[in-house]
Design a protein around this motif. Structure first.
Motif: not given
Length: 85
Positions: A6-10, A36-40, A45-50, A80-81
């Protein structure tokens, strides 16, 4: 609260609006990418976050003074990621 999808969608909707209304290097876009990185990151989902953290950092470094706290925060998020990958 754990409602990551839900957070990612917003956050993605907010990013779409910002992309349509702001210049491509606006610091507000960097804030959205970082969020968005924080949510991932929290979803594991660390590669997406990065990827999102790096986009945020690129904008921050081009648009903010070198001592701005957002640069430090995003740099720390990247470090960190990377340790989690």
């Amino acid at each position: 609260m754990g409602e990551y999808s839900k957070a990612l969608s917003y956050y993605e909707k907010a990013l779409e609006i910002k992309q349509k209304t702001l210049p491509s290097n606006h610091p507000s876009l960097a804030t959205s990418y970082n969020s968005i990185g924080l949510v991932y990151d929290n979803m594991g989902e660390y590669s997406k976050a990065l990827s999102y953290y790096e986009r945020a950092q690129d904008i921050n470094q081009r648009t903010l003074p070198p001592t701005h706290p957002h640069i430090k925060i995003t740099k720390e998020n990247i470090e960190i990621v990377k340790k989690k990958l």
